[in-house]
Design a protein around this motif. Structure first.
Motif, PDB file in Angstrom:
ATOM      1  N   LEU A 250       0.821  -1.207   0.000  1.00 21.67           N
ATOM      2  CA  LEU A 250       0.000   0.000   0.000  1.00 21.67           C
ATOM      3  C   LEU A 250       0.857   1.259   0.000  1.00 21.67           C
ATOM      4  O   LEU A 250       0.568   2.230  -0.715  1.00 21.67           O
ATOM      5  CB  LEU A 250      -0.919  -0.012   1.226  1.00 21.67           C
ATOM      6  N   ALA A 251       1.929   1.242   0.781  1.00 24.60           N
ATOM      7  CA  ALA A 251       2.810   2.405   0.835  1.00 24.60           C
ATOM      8  C   ALA A 251       3.500   2.629  -0.505  1.00 24.60           C
ATOM      9  O   ALA A 251       3.635   3.772  -0.966  1.00 24.60           O
ATOM     10  CB  ALA A 251       3.848   2.222   1.940  1.00 24.60           C
ATOM     11  N   VAL A 252       3.946   1.538  -1.169  1.00 25.30           N
ATOM     12  CA  VAL A 252       4.622   1.671  -2.466  1.00 25.30           C
ATOM     13  C   VAL A 252       3.653   2.214  -3.515  1.00 25.30           C
ATOM     14  O   VAL A 252       3.981   3.137  -4.282  1.00 25.30           O
ATOM     15  CB  VAL A 252       5.204   0.319  -2.904  1.00 25.30           C
ATOM     16  N   VAL A 253       2.439   1.660  -3.552  1.00 28.75           N
ATOM     17  CA  VAL A 253       1.448   2.131  -4.532  1.00 28.75           C
ATOM     18  C   VAL A 253       1.101   3.592  -4.284  1.00 28.75           C
ATOM     19  O   VAL A 253       1.009   4.401  -5.222  1.00 28.75           O
ATOM     20  CB  VAL A 253       0.183   1.247  -4.473  1.00 28.75           C
ATOM     21  N   ALA A 254       0.923   3.943  -3.014  1.00 29.09           N
ATOM     22  CA  ALA A 254       0.574   5.331  -2.682  1.00 29.09           C
ATOM     23  C   ALA A 254       1.694   6.291  -3.046  1.00 29.09           C
ATOM     24  O   ALA A 254       1.443   7.383  -3.579  1.00 29.09           O
ATOM     25  CB  ALA A 254       0.252   5.437  -1.193  1.00 29.09           C
ATOM     26  N   ALA A 255       2.949   5.892  -2.787  1.00 32.65           N
ATOM     27  CA  ALA A 255       4.069   6.765  -3.130  1.00 32.65           C
ATOM     28  C   ALA A 255       4.154   6.972  -4.644  1.00 32.65           C
ATOM     29  O   ALA A 255       4.405   8.092  -5.123  1.00 32.65           O
ATOM     30  CB  ALA A 255       5.374   6.175  -2.604  1.00 32.65           C
ATOM     31  N   GLY A 256       3.938   5.912  -5.424  1.00 32.85           N
ATOM     32  CA  GLY A 256       3.942   6.056  -6.872  1.00 32.85           C
ATOM     33  C   GLY A 256       2.821   6.949  -7.370  1.00 32.85           C
ATOM     34  O   GLY A 256       3.009   7.779  -8.270  1.00 32.85           O
TER      35      GLY A 256
END
Length: 284
Positions: A250-256
């Motif tokens: 979730l953090a990776v998707v949100a950062a992207g």
């Protein structure tokens, strides 16, 4: 293993927050400290004063309800950054209004000089009727003149306060007039004001062309947030994100996603125009 995953999730979440902050500050952080300090600041509103307590409180509430630290951090970043992402047109219009204020003040200064006033006297006279967008800068220039600053040093400091190529154009004409002290400054300033007015008109045309990509960027942002809100109401949809690995994803998707939004925002904002009067180095 869980501790490692949690650390990665925290690091990526911090990266997302930093991306929001980078977009918030724009290119200001890339400027030298002296130049950055002279960049014009927009008036502070009630939201500007309370955004941090409100955003942190919202993030804490979401974290306590969902027990997801990433969700709390994203809520905080969203409350802070969403108004910035959706306010690109307001930022651009404020820049144009500032250049328009420079043009208006230049015309007033030209009118006062036509009556036979000296340069220093004319500047002090226009300080009382200067446009609101320039009142602090013109007031500072008047104060420097009253404090017996050399006129060229006061004018260059004024150009640094304006920090705009249009302001450099006006100050360059004033610098030449301050050294030669001959007639004709009023007509020169009137011509400079006409050039600045053409610059304002060109900027307005460019902003009209940028309206469509700005609308697209806002639509993409709002649609994505709407999908996220609908998904949040469906417990099974978000179940895979409940464990530590899911928090990392979730953090990776949100950062992207945040990075893409900031990239779109940069595309819809005009690039800073270079000045031709170099900022004066302050004595230590």
């Amino acid at each position: 293993m869980n501790a490692l995953i949690g650390g990665v999730a925290g690091a990526v979440t911090v990266l997302g927050v930093l991306l929001f902050v980078a977009g918030w500050r724009g290119t200001t952080g890339l400027l030298p400290p002296r130049v950055r300090a002279r960049r014009p600041r927009m008036p502070r509103s009630g939201w500007d004063r309370w955004r941090w307590p409100i955003s942190i409180g919202a993030g804490a509430v979401v974290w306590s309800v969902s027990h997801w630290p990433v969700a709390g951090a994203l809520t905080t970043a969203g409350v802070l950054g969403l108004p910035v992402l959706l306010a690109t047109s307001r930022v651009a219009q404020a820049r144009i209004a500032r250049v328009e204020a420079i043009e208006e003040w230049t015309r007033r200064l030209s009118d006062v000089l036509t009556s036979g006033a000296g340069l220093e006297e004319a500047i002090s006279t226009t300080a009382r009727t200067s446009p609101a967008a320039l009142r602090s800068e013109v007031g500072a220039l008047t104060a420097r003149i009253a404090a017996r600053w050399p006129i060229d040093k006061a004018l260059r400091a004024f150009a640094d306060d304006l920090h705009d190529p249009a302001g450099d154009l006006v100050v360059a004409a004033l610098l030449l007039a301050a050294h030669r002290r001959g007639p004709g400054l009023a007509s020169v300033l009137a011509g400079v004001a006409g050039s600045v007015a053409e610059d304002v008109a060109a900027r307005r045309r460019i902003e009209a062309e940028r309206a469509r990509p700005r609308t697209t960027a806002k639509a993409v942002t709002l649609i994505a947030l709407g999908v996220l809100a609908v998904g949040a109401l469906n417990g099974t949809y978000l179940t895979p994100y409940g464990d530590p690995l899911g928090q990392v994803v979730l953090a990776v998707v949100a950062a992207g996603f945040v990075g893409c939004l900031l990239w779109m925002r940069r595309l819809t904002l005009p690039a800073p125009e270079p000045r031709f009067l170099a900022p004066r180095a302050e004595s230590s």
